[in-house]
Design a protein around this motif. Structure first.
Motif: not given
Length: 382
Positions: A19-22, A50-55, A139-148, A185-190
């Motif tokens: 939680x909070x890693x983002x 949450x996406x707008x907050x990341x931006x 350079x490639x970074x991944x941020x999952x927002x679902x658990x699938x 935390x990014x998956x909580x509103x799914x």
């Protein structure tokens, strides 16, 4: 489960989990001399708070952010070309994939296309195209927002042909993310139905990987642990979500994707054509088909099913109990038992069987699957 800190795993990609890693993303970019990321996501996530907050956080740390979100839920080649054009037009220095499997697959394919400009499907792994992946990649970074799908930890992207609907695999170790930022935390509103479908996708990955015919005891162990996490967490994550259940599902998703380097099987070959032909959500397609595919595989592999039944803590440790568990789990999650309930009709069966037989997943199934087997399975599930 320890939830009060961020953990680091290296497997081999660096994974920052917790939680909070983002919140570590801006500092990571700065430490690596990056300031002009292309954020690749889907049109739904692009509008979420949450996406707008990341931006906003990236921009507050002096990053120039461009967002590309014009993708299909089952991505096609043209999505990748459009995203690559956005890269070209905006002088980017990195790609950040944020979302579920579609966004992460498209972002990874863009990473490939940036410095590999021949027809995208020249790099299809199924025809040996991986040998042409020779140049450097961004350079490639991944941020999952679902658990699938667990695509965040993978080395491949699955992209469909716009016309034929056949799925292609773009593969190379070069396409592995430099870092995965896995923040539950990014998956909580799914929504519940997406949590259920993506969670069944994670379960399918773990189960099919465990059954796959290749010898890979490391993947077997990871797959069984992933099955156990789904057993503990999926219903709660769907119906009464909390941080612990969502964290377990995010771990199970990554474990499934790590395990399925061993291979997948009949269930994925049943599911893929539903997505490409009828635009069915991939997780939902797996969820409806998994009881039938598992039932098909029992004979001759009773020992494997006994181990899965034991991991699931079932009273009877056999294949029939596993199949019954899967039907019961779908019912608890509100997932239908029949294909007709997700838009499949008799007129689709022959085309689905053709596409399933041509699919890349079933050659790793523990037993051979013929076109007639696929047709019979579709009819049974209809």
């Amino acid at each position: 489960m320890i939830l009060d800190k961020i953990h680091q795993f290296n497997f081999p990609t660096t994974i920052r989990f917790g939680a909070g890693a983002i919140q570590e993303l801006p500092a990571y970019l700065k430490a690596n001399g990056l300031s002009r990321p292309l954020l690749v996501t889907d049109p739904v996530i692009a509008d979420l708070p949450f996406f707008k907050a990341i931006v906003a956080d990236l921009e507050a740390h002096h990053c120039s952010v461009i967002v590309f979100s014009d993708i299909h839920k089952n991505p096609v080649k043209s999505d990748v070309y459009k995203g690559t054009a956005v890269w070209d037009e905006n002088s980017r220095d990195s790609v950040i994939g944020i979302g579920g499997g579609a966004a992460l697959d498209v972002s990874r394919a863009i990473v490939l296309q940036v410095n590999h400009r021949e027809d995208l499907f020249k790099y299809d792994d199924l025809i040996g195209g991986d040998v042409f992946v020779t140049n450097d990649v961004p350079h490639f970074i991944t941020v999952p927002t679902t658990s699938g799908t667990g695509s965040e930890v993978g080395r491949s992207a699955i992209i469909s042909d716009d016309v034929t609907h056949q799925k292609k695999i773009l593969f190379s170790p070069k396409l592995m993310a430099k870092i995965v930022i896995a923040d539950p935390v990014l998956t909580m509103d799914l929504p519940a139905h997406i949590t259920a479908a993506t969670g069944m996708d994670a379960l399918t990955h773990n189960m099919e990987a465990f059954l796959a015919k290749n010898y890979h005891p490391l993947c077997d162990g990871i797959a069984l642990e992933g099955i156990g996490l789904v057993r503990d967490a999926l219903v709660k994550a769907t119906l009464q979500p909390d941080l612990e259940s969502r964290s377990k599902m995010l771990l199970a998703s990554m474990m499934g994707a790590i395990a399925f380097q061993k291979g997948l099987g009949v269930v994925h070959s049943l599911a893929h054509p539903l997505s490409s032909l009828l635009d069915t959500h991939h997780g939902l397609a797996n969820a409806v088909n998994i009881p039938y595919g598992m039932e098909f595989n029992i004979a001759g592999f009773e020992d494997r099913f006994k181990r899965m039944a034991k991991t699931l803590e079932l009273k009877k440790e056999d294949g029939r109990a596993v199949v019954d568990y899967l039907f019961d789990l779908n019912a608890k999650l509100g997932i239908p038992h029949q294909l007709r309930d997700i838009g499949v009709s008799m007129e689709h069966i022959d085309t689905l069987a053709d596409l399933a037989f041509a699919d890349f997943a079933h050659p790793n199934n523990p037993k051979p699957v013929s076109r007639e087997d696929f047709k019979a399975l579709y009819l049974k599930a209809l």
